[in-house]
Scaffold this motif. Structure first.
Motif, PDB file in Angstrom:
ATOM      1  N   ARG A  93       0.737  -1.076   0.231  1.00 48.07           N
ATOM      2  CA  ARG A  93      -0.070  -0.060  -0.095  1.00 48.07           C
ATOM      3  C   ARG A  93       0.948   1.235   0.057  1.00 48.07           C
ATOM      4  O   ARG A  93       1.999   1.326   0.567  1.00 48.07           O
ATOM      5  N   ARG A  94       0.387   2.099  -0.476  1.00 51.55           N
ATOM      6  CA  ARG A  94       1.106   3.561  -0.543  1.00 51.55           C
ATOM      7  C   ARG A  94       0.561   4.365   0.697  1.00 51.55           C
ATOM      8  O   ARG A  94      -0.115   3.867   1.517  1.00 51.55           O
ATOM      9  N   GLN A 145      -2.919   4.525   1.860  1.00 45.18           N
ATOM     10  CA  GLN A 145      -3.516   3.162   1.953  1.00 45.18           C
ATOM     11  C   GLN A 145      -4.016   2.702   0.788  1.00 45.18           C
ATOM     12  O   GLN A 145      -5.067   2.124   1.163  1.00 45.18           O
ATOM     13  N   GLU A 146      -3.802   3.400  -0.405  1.00 42.05           N
ATOM     14  CA  GLU A 146      -4.367   2.778  -1.730  1.00 42.05           C
ATOM     15  C   GLU A 146      -3.587   1.646  -2.232  1.00 42.05           C
ATOM     16  O   GLU A 146      -2.300   1.584  -1.846  1.00 42.05           O
ATOM     17  N   GLN A 182      -0.739  -0.442  -4.229  1.00 31.43           N
ATOM     18  CA  GLN A 182       0.318   0.048  -5.067  1.00 31.43           C
ATOM     19  C   GLN A 182       0.037  -0.908  -6.375  1.00 31.43           C
ATOM     20  O   GLN A 182       0.563  -2.060  -6.299  1.00 31.43           O
ATOM     21  N   ARG A 183      -0.321  -0.364  -7.383  1.00 29.23           N
ATOM     22  CA  ARG A 183      -0.824  -1.133  -8.674  1.00 29.23           C
ATOM     23  C   ARG A 183       0.219  -1.570  -9.496  1.00 29.23           C
ATOM     24  O   ARG A 183       0.241  -2.567 -10.198  1.00 29.23           O
TER      25      ARG A 183
END
Length: 59
Positions: free
Chosen positions: A43-44, A47-48, A50-51
């Motif tokens: 996660r970044r 809290q998204e 990391q694609r």
């Protein structure tokens, strides 16, 4: 397209089980070409997920 699967704790997934589940729920043209199984998603700071994680890219 690559699907990244994070199994729930204590659950063991097999490639055959995942393929059967995808076949039952998705049309053929919507099914991912590759499936990567990881323990957790990176996660970044926001809290998204990391694609563009190199560990989860298809071969």
């Amino acid at each position: 397209m690559t699907a990244v699967v994070v199994p729930r704790e204590g659950v063991t997934l097999t490639a055959a089980h995942l393929a059967a589940h995808l076949a039952a729920h998705l049309a053929g043209y919507k099914r991912p070409k590759y499936v990567a199984q990881v323990r957790r998603l990176r996660r970044r700071a926001a809290q998204e997920p990391q694609r563009q994680d190199p560990q989860t890219r298809a071969p």
